[in-house]
Every structure is written in C-alpha cells, then in structure tokens.
Design an enzyme around this catalytic site. Structure first.
Site, mmCIF file in Angstrom:
data_model
loop_
_atom_site.group_PDB
_atom_site.id
_atom_site.type_symbol
_atom_site.label_atom_id
_atom_site.label_comp_id
_atom_site.label_asym_id
_atom_site.label_seq_id
_atom_site.Cartn_x
_atom_site.Cartn_y
_atom_site.Cartn_z
ATOM 1 N N PHE A 11 0.793 -1.219 0.121
ATOM 2 C CA PHE A 11 0.110 0.097 0.012
ATOM 3 C C PHE A 11 0.774 1.144 0.015
ATOM 4 C CE2 PHE A 11 -2.566 2.591 3.345
ATOM 5 C CZ PHE A 11 -3.087 3.336 2.212
ATOM 6 N N ILE A 59 13.128 -10.359 1.821
ATOM 7 C CA ILE A 59 13.995 -9.978 2.459
ATOM 8 C C ILE A 59 15.130 -10.783 3.263
ATOM 9 C CG2 ILE A 59 13.411 -7.611 2.619
ATOM 10 C CD1 ILE A 59 12.407 -7.851 5.495
ATOM 11 N N LYS A 83 1.864 -6.579 9.153
ATOM 12 C CA LYS A 83 1.225 -5.486 9.899
ATOM 13 C C LYS A 83 -0.090 -5.396 10.532
ATOM 14 C CE LYS A 83 -1.025 -3.259 6.103
ATOM 15 N NZ LYS A 83 -1.582 -2.092 5.459
ATOM 16 N N SER A 123 6.110 4.014 13.163
ATOM 17 C CA SER A 123 4.788 3.909 13.495
ATOM 18 C C SER A 123 4.517 4.854 14.849
ATOM 19 C CB SER A 123 4.193 2.724 13.668
ATOM 20 O OG SER A 123 2.755 2.763 14.339
ATOM 21 N N TYR A 148 3.638 -6.625 17.220
ATOM 22 C CA TYR A 148 3.821 -5.847 16.088
ATOM 23 C C TYR A 148 4.425 -4.494 16.460
ATOM 24 C CZ TYR A 148 2.757 -2.241 12.418
ATOM 25 O OH TYR A 148 3.174 -1.300 11.554
ATOM 26 N N LYS A 152 8.403 -2.674 16.027
ATOM 27 C CA LYS A 152 8.977 -1.151 15.537
ATOM 28 C C LYS A 152 9.637 -0.736 16.573
ATOM 29 C CE LYS A 152 6.613 -1.347 11.719
ATOM 30 N NZ LYS A 152 7.310 -1.542 10.413
ATOM 31 N N ARG A 230 -7.920 10.005 15.591
ATOM 32 C CA ARG A 230 -6.724 9.607 15.030
ATOM 33 C C ARG A 230 -6.283 10.859 14.046
ATOM 34 N NH1 ARG A 230 -7.118 6.766 18.477
ATOM 35 N NH2 ARG A 230 -6.918 4.309 18.409
ATOM 36 N N ARG A 291 -11.648 -1.360 21.665
ATOM 37 C CA ARG A 291 -10.876 -2.383 21.424
ATOM 38 C C ARG A 291 -9.476 -2.463 22.316
ATOM 39 N NH1 ARG A 291 -8.941 -2.107 15.085
ATOM 40 N NH2 ARG A 291 -7.890 -0.369 16.194
HETATM 41 P P1 NAD Z 1 1.447 -3.598 3.082
HETATM 42 O O1 NAD Z 1 1.256 -4.955 3.549
HETATM 43 O O2 NAD Z 1 0.751 -3.042 1.897
HETATM 44 O O3 NAD Z 1 2.992 -3.702 2.413
HETATM 45 C C1 NAD Z 1 4.037 -4.279 3.009
HETATM 46 C C2 NAD Z 1 4.566 -5.327 1.700
HETATM 47 O O4 NAD Z 1 5.734 -5.986 2.103
HETATM 48 C C3 NAD Z 1 3.701 -5.983 1.125
HETATM 49 O O5 NAD Z 1 3.583 -6.112 -0.298
HETATM 50 C C4 NAD Z 1 4.202 -7.481 1.348
HETATM 51 O O6 NAD Z 1 4.122 -8.258 0.404
HETATM 52 C C5 NAD Z 1 5.951 -7.154 1.487
HETATM 53 N N1 NAD Z 1 6.470 -8.295 2.474
HETATM 54 C C6 NAD Z 1 6.321 -8.490 3.878
HETATM 55 N N2 NAD Z 1 7.074 -9.266 4.380
HETATM 56 C C7 NAD Z 1 8.141 -9.413 3.315
HETATM 57 C C8 NAD Z 1 9.526 -10.026 3.064
HETATM 58 N N3 NAD Z 1 9.824 -10.855 4.220
HETATM 59 N N4 NAD Z 1 10.132 -9.709 2.037
HETATM 60 C C9 NAD Z 1 9.669 -9.322 1.164
HETATM 61 N N5 NAD Z 1 8.559 -8.507 1.170
HETATM 62 C C10 NAD Z 1 7.645 -8.676 2.310
HETATM 63 O O7 NAD Z 1 1.543 -2.629 4.358
HETATM 64 P P2 NAD Z 1 1.808 -0.800 4.298
HETATM 65 O O8 NAD Z 1 0.691 -0.399 4.907
HETATM 66 O O9 NAD Z 1 2.305 -0.612 3.123
HETATM 67 O O10 NAD Z 1 2.985 -0.918 5.235
HETATM 68 C C11 NAD Z 1 4.377 -0.462 4.740
HETATM 69 C C12 NAD Z 1 5.053 -0.351 6.052
HETATM 70 O O11 NAD Z 1 4.492 0.635 6.775
HETATM 71 C C13 NAD Z 1 5.352 -1.511 7.064
HETATM 72 O O12 NAD Z 1 6.351 -1.568 7.473
HETATM 73 C C14 NAD Z 1 4.339 -1.206 8.096
HETATM 74 O O13 NAD Z 1 4.531 -1.809 9.504
HETATM 75 C C15 NAD Z 1 4.236 0.311 8.225
HETATM 76 N N6 NAD Z 1 3.424 1.117 8.766
HETATM 77 C C16 NAD Z 1 2.214 0.848 8.305
HETATM 78 C C17 NAD Z 1 0.954 1.436 8.708
HETATM 79 C C18 NAD Z 1 -0.443 1.541 8.201
HETATM 80 O O14 NAD Z 1 -1.274 2.024 8.800
HETATM 81 N N7 NAD Z 1 -0.691 1.144 7.093
HETATM 82 C C19 NAD Z 1 1.299 2.359 9.999
HETATM 83 C C20 NAD Z 1 2.466 2.395 10.358
HETATM 84 C C21 NAD Z 1 3.392 1.809 9.799
HETATM 85 N N1 UFG Z 2 -12.008 1.559 14.739
HETATM 86 C C1 UFG Z 2 -13.425 0.952 14.891
HETATM 87 N N2 UFG Z 2 -13.770 0.151 14.392
HETATM 88 C C2 UFG Z 2 -13.214 -0.652 13.192
HETATM 89 C C3 UFG Z 2 -11.579 -0.252 13.040
HETATM 90 C C4 UFG Z 2 -11.118 0.746 13.888
HETATM 91 O O1 UFG Z 2 -14.214 1.733 15.511
HETATM 92 O O2 UFG Z 2 -13.611 -1.813 12.646
HETATM 93 C C5 UFG Z 2 -11.546 2.448 15.394
HETATM 94 C C6 UFG Z 2 -10.354 2.322 16.461
HETATM 95 O O3 UFG Z 2 -10.861 1.772 17.710
HETATM 96 C C7 UFG Z 2 -9.591 3.644 16.378
HETATM 97 C C8 UFG Z 2 -9.619 4.100 15.025
HETATM 98 O O4 UFG Z 2 -10.850 3.345 14.528
HETATM 99 O O5 UFG Z 2 -10.050 4.414 17.540
HETATM 100 C C9 UFG Z 2 -8.557 3.927 14.154
HETATM 101 O O6 UFG Z 2 -8.285 2.534 13.938
HETATM 102 P P1 UFG Z 2 -7.278 1.504 13.218
HETATM 103 O O7 UFG Z 2 -7.227 0.158 13.311
HETATM 104 O O8 UFG Z 2 -7.400 2.082 11.779
HETATM 105 O O9 UFG Z 2 -6.054 2.231 13.455
HETATM 106 P P2 UFG Z 2 -4.878 2.494 14.601
HETATM 107 O O10 UFG Z 2 -4.803 3.744 15.030
HETATM 108 O O11 UFG Z 2 -5.650 1.283 15.706
HETATM 109 O O12 UFG Z 2 -3.451 1.646 14.086
HETATM 110 C C10 UFG Z 2 -2.931 2.276 13.143
HETATM 111 C C11 UFG Z 2 -2.117 1.227 12.392
HETATM 112 C C12 UFG Z 2 -1.284 0.440 13.270
HETATM 113 C C13 UFG Z 2 -0.418 1.499 13.854
HETATM 114 C C14 UFG Z 2 -1.009 2.277 14.646
HETATM 115 C C15 UFG Z 2 -0.079 3.418 15.130
HETATM 116 O O13 UFG Z 2 -3.021 0.273 11.733
HETATM 117 O O14 UFG Z 2 -0.204 -0.302 12.215
HETATM 118 O O15 UFG Z 2 -2.051 3.040 13.802
HETATM 119 O O16 UFG Z 2 -0.807 4.447 16.002
HETATM 120 F F1 UFG Z 2 0.509 0.663 14.813
#
Ligand code: NAD
Ligand code: UFG
Length: 332
Positions: A11, A59, A83, A123, A148, A152, A230, A291
């Site tokens: 993503f 990786i 994630k 994060s 998770y 980080k 958020r 939650r």
């Molecule tokens: P995502 O799952 O869409 O992307 C991660 C990608 O890494 C995927 O395409 C997956 O196939 C690949 N991958 C996983 N393990 C692998 C491995 N061992 N070798 C090679 N490829 C691998 O997730 P995203 O939302 O794009 O997240 C990207 C990064 O940002 C992650 O490190 C995630 O922890 C971090 N992050 C995401 C969020 C969020 O809410 N989306 C918030 C904070 C941090």
């Molecule tokens: N929520 C709902 N219903 C749902 C899903 C979420 O009410 O079905 C609420 C949660 O309780 C929270 C808000 O929506 O109040 C956001 O929830 P998310 O799950 O979308 O996001 P979080 O803030 O919990 O988590 C995100 C990322 C994590 C990261 C974190 C850091 O998904 O990877 O932010 O703050 F670690």
C-alpha cells in the site's frame, strides 16, 4: 537516486514508488508478494509511464538480496513487514521472524554492499499511550501492547545501534500516523485480504455493501463525541514525505526521526460522516466495547518534518475519503 524499495508492491510502498519516479529517481522494487500482487507494478507503470524494475524476493533471502544490492544503490527504503496487530498477538514468532529477523538480514546485506542511506517505516505506535498531545519526536518511547508494535520499537533501537557503529550512515525513522486513501487515478490503493482490521478500509467495504455495518470500538472516550481520535494522513502525502526524507537526509550522517501526519485529529464518527458525504452511500454503524490496546487520541506534532524536510501534507479528510471511495468502487 537509485533506491532499493522493500515492500514496494504494498500500500504505502507502491505510492512511494510513484512519488520517487515522478521526482526523477529510480526505484527498484523488492517484494515477496505475501500481502500484495504483481499487478500493482504494472499499474504503477500506467501512472508513471514506465513500470519500475521488480524482483519477487524475500528480505530474508540473503543470497538473492546480496546479488541484487551489489548492483549499486544510493539508498534503501524499507517497507517490507507484516502489519496486522491482532495477528501479531496470535503469531508472535512469525512477526518477529519477518519484521525483526528480516530487517536484520537486510541490514547485514546493506552493510556488506555499502548502502548507507536507510529509511525505515516506523509508526506512532512506538509512543504507546501519549503523555501529551500533539505527539513530538522527543517524547519517550512507550510500552508496546502487541508484538507488531514491539517489532517497530526493537527495530528503531537496532537501527540506532547500527548507526553508532557505522557513523557515516544516515538513518531516517519515519513515524507514520494513520495512512489512508488511495492514488487519485484509482489504479493503486489499499487491498486488504479478508475482513479489514483498520477503520477506513472497513468503512469503504460497508459503503460498498460488502459488509453490513461498522462496529465503532468505544463511544465513551474522553473526546467530544466519545469516539477515538486519529491523525489520518493521505497516502500520497505520506509518499511525498519519503521523497523529502531521502532528498533531505541522504548523505547526512545520524539518526533522524520525523512524525508523518497532518497535525490534526479526527474522530471515528467524523470519518464516517465524511465518507458518507464522499461516497453518497449510507454507513450504518453501532457503538460497541472499546478495542483492547487502543489509545483514546493520537495526533502528531509535524513541525519538525516541516522545518527539517520542507514537507507538509496537502490533502484533507474529504480528499482521503474521496480517493478511497474512487479506489473501492472501481472494478478491481
Ligand atoms: P503492506 O502489507 O501493504 O505492504 C508491505 C509489503 O511488504 C507487502 O507488499 C508485502 O508483500 C511485503 N513483505 C512483507 N514481508 C516481506 C518479506 N519478508 N520480504 C519481502 N517483502 C515482504 O503494508 P503497508 O501499509 O504498505 O505498510 C508498509 C510499512 O509501513 C510496514 O512496515 C508497516 O509496518 C508500516 N506502517 C504501516 C501503517 C499502516 O497503517 N498502513 C502504519 C504505520 C507503519
Ligand atoms: N475502529 C473502529 N472500528 C473498526 C476499526 C477501527 O471503531 O472496525 C477505530 C479504532 O478503535 C480507532 C480508530 O478506528 O479508534 C483507528 O483504528 P485503526 O485500526 O484504523 O488504526 P490504529 O490507530 O489502531 O492503528 C494504526 C495502524 C497500526 C499502527 C497504529 C499507530 O493500523 O499499524 O496506527 O498508532 F501501529
């Protein structure tokens, strides 16, 4: 810059690859496709005019990685990770193996091949329960409530030690708040497998009629409407933050920490209402128990990123909902 992008089919990675190409850089994508599809690479090509070089690779495959990294890169942006917070509680070994051991494997290859500019997807979860708001980069690291989040925190610490041992390294720790939305072309976006864990993809599927209603986790938080708050950030703005970090920090030794958010919080119900407006669809919901592990409120102080990286977000909650809906409602 020639940039090795791990997890570049995911993503945030795919949007960052687009941003890098549009800024004139040359990203090379490495992904094992465990949570993404190869078609994303073709779609990135449709947006930018040419598909980036892609390697289906893990990786943790040191041999293949060393061969690839030896081809010469100026920097590595490391997205690859698992994630899903709930899944990490059930499968801690799998998460530590992939996220911690995988990153260590990657770092050892970078050390061997002399790639010294590193950008890490961290994060806001590393802050734990915020002591005050907005959250600033100098706040102490908090307690993780799941493997998770712990992965980080651990990787931030490992990276700080690697930088001390290798003082010419530039390590950028980007602490994302809540990335949402999609590319305005509707060609790339978030594509969760199974039932979404996160709010916006869940709301998107309710709007589409795939899920009957949203469960709002907690209506009794000490916030104006009782629901969690958020700092939602458009994924295209987040992607631009990576380009700014690379361009601003490559070649500058040290550990550089930046929050990437908008600096504004929105409640769950505000997001629901904005999504109803953007999609024209009703979003039925019910308020249920909180939650476990959720904080009441989280939003970023973004002044450090603004002053040091010259970066700021340009898109608001309406843009995020509109682009999410564009992606969601498009035949995939
Ligand atoms: P995502 O799952 O869409 O992307 C991660 C990608 O890494 C995927 O395409 C997956 O196939 C690949 N991958 C996983 N393990 C692998 C491995 N061992 N070798 C090679 N490829 C691998 O997730 P995203 O939302 O794009 O997240 C990207 C990064 O940002 C992650 O490190 C995630 O922890 C971090 N992050 C995401 C969020 C969020 O809410 N989306 C918030 C904070 C941090
Ligand atoms: N929520 C709902 N219903 C749902 C899903 C979420 O009410 O079905 C609420 C949660 O309780 C929270 C808000 O929506 O109040 C956001 O929830 P998310 O799950 O979308 O996001 P979080 O803030 O919990 O988590 C995100 C990322 C994590 C990261 C974190 C850091 O998904 O990877 O932010 O703050 F670690």
């Amino acid at each position: 810059m020639r940039v090795l992008v791990t997890g570049g089919a995911g993503f945030i990675g795919s949007h960052t690859v687009v941003a890098l190409m549009e800024a004139g850089h040359e990203p090379v994508v490495l992904d094992n496709l465990s949570n993404s599809r190869a078609s994303v690479i073709r779609r990135v090509g449709e947006i930018t005019g040419s598909a980036p070089e892609f390697h289906e690779m893990d990786i943790r495959d040191q041999e293949a990685l060393t061969e690839l990294a030896s081809q010469g890169f100026d920097a590595c942006v490391h997205f690859a990770a698992l994630k899903a917070v709930g899944e990490s509680v059930e499968q801690p070994i799998r998460y530590y193996e992939n996220n911690v051991a995988g990153t260590i494997s990657l770092l050892s290859v970078l050390l061997e091949t002399g790639i010294e500019n590193f950008v890490f997807s961290s994060s806001a979860t590393v802050y734990g329960i915020p002591q005050s708001l907005p959250m600033t980069e100098d706040m102490p690291i908090g307690e993780a409530t799941n493997p998770y989040g712990q992965s980080k925190i651990m990787m931030e610490q490992v990276l700080a030690d690697v930088q001390i041992a290798n003082p010419t390294w530039s390590v950028s720790l980007l602490r994302y708040f809540n990335p949402v939305g999609a590319h305005h072309s509707s060609l790339i976006g978030e594509d969760p497998r199974g039932i979404p864990n996160n709010l916006m993809p869940y709301v998107a599927q309710v709007a589409e009629g795939r899920l009957p209603k949203l469960r709002v986790f907690g209506g009794d938080y000490p916030t104006p409407d009782g629901t969690g708050i958020r700092d939602f950030i458009h994924v295209v703005d987040l992607a631009a933050g990576h380009v700014a970090a690379l361009e601003g920090l490559a070649g500058k030794p040290g550990v550089h920490i930046h929050n990437l958010g908008t600096g504004r919080g929105h409640s769950v119900l505000e997001l629901v209402s904005a999504y109803e407006g953007a999609s024209g669809q009703p979003i039925p919901y019910e308020i249920v128990e909180r939650r476990a592990g959720d904080v009441a409120e989280s939003w970023a102080d973004v002044s450090k990123a603004r002053s040091e990286l010259g970066w700021a977000t340009e898109r608001d909650l309406i843009d995020m909902c509109r682009d999410s809906w564009g992606w969601q409602s498009r035949a995939k």
